[in-house]
Each structure stands twice: as C-alpha cells, then as structure tokens.
Design an enzyme around this catalytic site. Structure first.
Site, mmCIF file in Angstrom:
data_model
loop_
_atom_site.group_PDB
_atom_site.id
_atom_site.type_symbol
_atom_site.label_atom_id
_atom_site.label_comp_id
_atom_site.label_asym_id
_atom_site.label_seq_id
_atom_site.Cartn_x
_atom_site.Cartn_y
_atom_site.Cartn_z
ATOM 1 N N MET A 87 12.178 6.201 2.531
ATOM 2 C CA MET A 87 13.614 6.067 2.307
ATOM 3 C C MET A 87 13.951 4.602 2.031
ATOM 4 O O MET A 87 15.104 4.200 2.091
ATOM 5 C CB MET A 87 14.403 6.600 3.512
ATOM 6 N N GLY A 147 5.054 -1.514 8.164
ATOM 7 C CA GLY A 147 4.531 -0.153 8.282
ATOM 8 C C GLY A 147 4.423 0.536 6.937
ATOM 9 O O GLY A 147 3.412 1.172 6.620
ATOM 10 N N HIS A 148 5.463 0.392 6.126
ATOM 11 C CA HIS A 148 5.420 0.961 4.768
ATOM 12 C C HIS A 148 4.281 0.332 3.962
ATOM 13 O O HIS A 148 3.553 1.029 3.252
ATOM 14 C CB HIS A 148 6.735 0.689 4.023
ATOM 15 N N LYS A 164 3.922 6.915 13.592
ATOM 16 C CA LYS A 164 5.139 6.487 14.282
ATOM 17 C C LYS A 164 6.113 7.650 14.385
ATOM 18 O O LYS A 164 6.741 7.863 15.408
ATOM 19 C CB LYS A 164 5.807 5.318 13.547
ATOM 20 N N ASP A 165 6.200 8.418 13.321
ATOM 21 C CA ASP A 165 7.054 9.611 13.299
ATOM 22 C C ASP A 165 6.172 10.825 13.597
ATOM 23 O O ASP A 165 5.979 11.700 12.749
ATOM 24 C CB ASP A 165 7.745 9.742 11.941
ATOM 25 N N SER A 210 10.374 -0.336 11.906
ATOM 26 C CA SER A 210 11.285 0.708 11.455
ATOM 27 C C SER A 210 12.367 0.076 10.596
ATOM 28 O O SER A 210 12.834 -1.029 10.894
ATOM 29 C CB SER A 210 11.926 1.402 12.666
ATOM 30 N N SER A 211 12.777 0.773 9.559
ATOM 31 C CA SER A 211 13.862 0.276 8.707
ATOM 32 C C SER A 211 15.130 0.062 9.518
ATOM 33 O O SER A 211 15.874 -0.890 9.295
ATOM 34 C CB SER A 211 14.137 1.260 7.569
ATOM 35 N N ARG A 212 15.380 0.942 10.472
ATOM 36 C CA ARG A 212 16.600 0.843 11.283
ATOM 37 C C ARG A 212 16.601 -0.375 12.200
ATOM 38 O O ARG A 212 17.651 -0.749 12.710
ATOM 39 C CB ARG A 212 16.792 2.117 12.099
ATOM 40 N N GLY A 218 2.908 8.089 8.472
ATOM 41 C CA GLY A 218 2.636 7.296 9.667
ATOM 42 C C GLY A 218 2.752 8.095 10.945
ATOM 43 O O GLY A 218 3.578 9.009 11.047
#
Length: 191
Positions: A26, A32-33, A145-146, A181-183, A143
């Site tokens: 997203m 991470g990406h 992570k999720d 995380s993007s957030r 990942g």
C-alpha cells in the site's frame, strides 16, 4: 522500470512472462518493504510491485484517509531497487471485474485483530485474490510482520488452488525494536 495504471496494459506486458515475483503493497515504503522487494529480486524472472491503498480493508474512513501516501518517494525507491514493473491501479481497475475464484476466509480471520477489525481480512483477501488473477505470479512475497494476513492469504491460495507460491519473509525492525510499518510515520517519537 515500467509503470502500469490499468490491468489491460499490464496484462499485455506480462502475459507471456514466467516466474513473476509479486510484492503487494500500500506504499509508504520502509525497510521492511525494501527487504521484501530484495527477496523478490533474488528469484529467477521479473519482479512486480503494486502500490494500492485498498479502501475495502479499512474499518474507518479516518484510518483510510490518514494512511501514509508517498508515491513519488516510493517510486524513487523502486527505481533504485531496479524493480521491473510497478502496478498503480485505480479502484475501478481492481474492482471493475468479477474474479473467477471466490474468496475463501478461514475461521482464523475472526480471531486476534480480526475480531476488532471486521472488514480488514475480507478486504485484504478480496484484493489479493484480484491481484493474483490479474498478475498470475509464480511467487507472492509477504512479510511475517502481518502474520495473520500471511496465514489467511496462504489458506486462500491453497483452498482455491491458485498456482502461486507464498514466500514468507522475516519481520524487519527499527533500531528501537518496533516492527517497521508505514503507519509508524503517523506516530510521534514518544508514541
């Protein structure tokens, strides 16, 4: 790096390609990406990354609107990483067709955060199902992570006999130990 904004031109480009490795995102890229993309690049064949903030996986409009969006920065990162293809679909492009495979939601979608985010996993599996139908990748890189999302996508792919293999990757963390995380971009230093 070739950028595609609709599934028809993307399909025309990749339909004859084998060994595609797909990294769904997203945007709002972080380390991470980058790790996922580097893993995809190690596979034989071409790498495709999507950037699409999927409205159907958000439980609130406020959360959807506040999701970090940095398209120009993300594209620079993808170019630097020498990604072959980037897919930037519109809502109409993703949701403007009926997929051949029906979404499979394992009961685990109602556990953990799924019990508090009712739209989230149905929205995630729906959009991933559509991406898999459009792209038909040999590998989808996700990942750990999720974890719950990774588990549910894997179950959907297996149940619907989709010819894509899930490659799971370790969680990449910031220096302070928090998962990238993007957030995190929406948090203050103290938060």
């Amino acid at each position: 790096m070739k950028i595609f904004k609709n599934r028809y031109s993307l399909f025309k480009e990749i339909s004859s390609k084998r060994n595609l490795s797909f990294v769904p995102t997203m945007g709002g890229f972080h380390k991470g990406h980058e790790y996922l993309i580097k893993k995809a690049k190690k596979k034989i064949g071409k790498t495709i990354v999507s950037i699409y903030v999927n409205p159907k996986q958000f439980n609130s409009k406020i959360d959807f609107k506040s999701y970090p969006r940095e398209l120009n920065k993300d594209l620079k990162i993808l170019k630097k990483l020498k990604v072959d293809y980037v897919y930037l679909p519109s809502n109409k492009d993703i949701y403007g067709f009926n997929p051949k495979k029906k979404v499979f939601l394992h009961v685990f979608c109602k556990k953990l955060c799924g019990q508090f985010r009712r739209k989230h996993f149905p929205g995630v599996i729906n959009v991933i199902n559509r991406f898999l139908e459009i792209i038909k990748p040999k590998f989808i890189i996700l990942g750990k992570k999720d974890f719950q999302q990774l588990f549910l996508i894997s179950k959907h792919i297996k149940k619907r006999r989709i010819n894509s293999s899930v490659i799971s990757c370790k969680t990449i963390r910031e220096k302070n130990g928090i998962a990238c995380s993007s957030r995190n971009k929406n948090l203050s230093v103290n938060e």
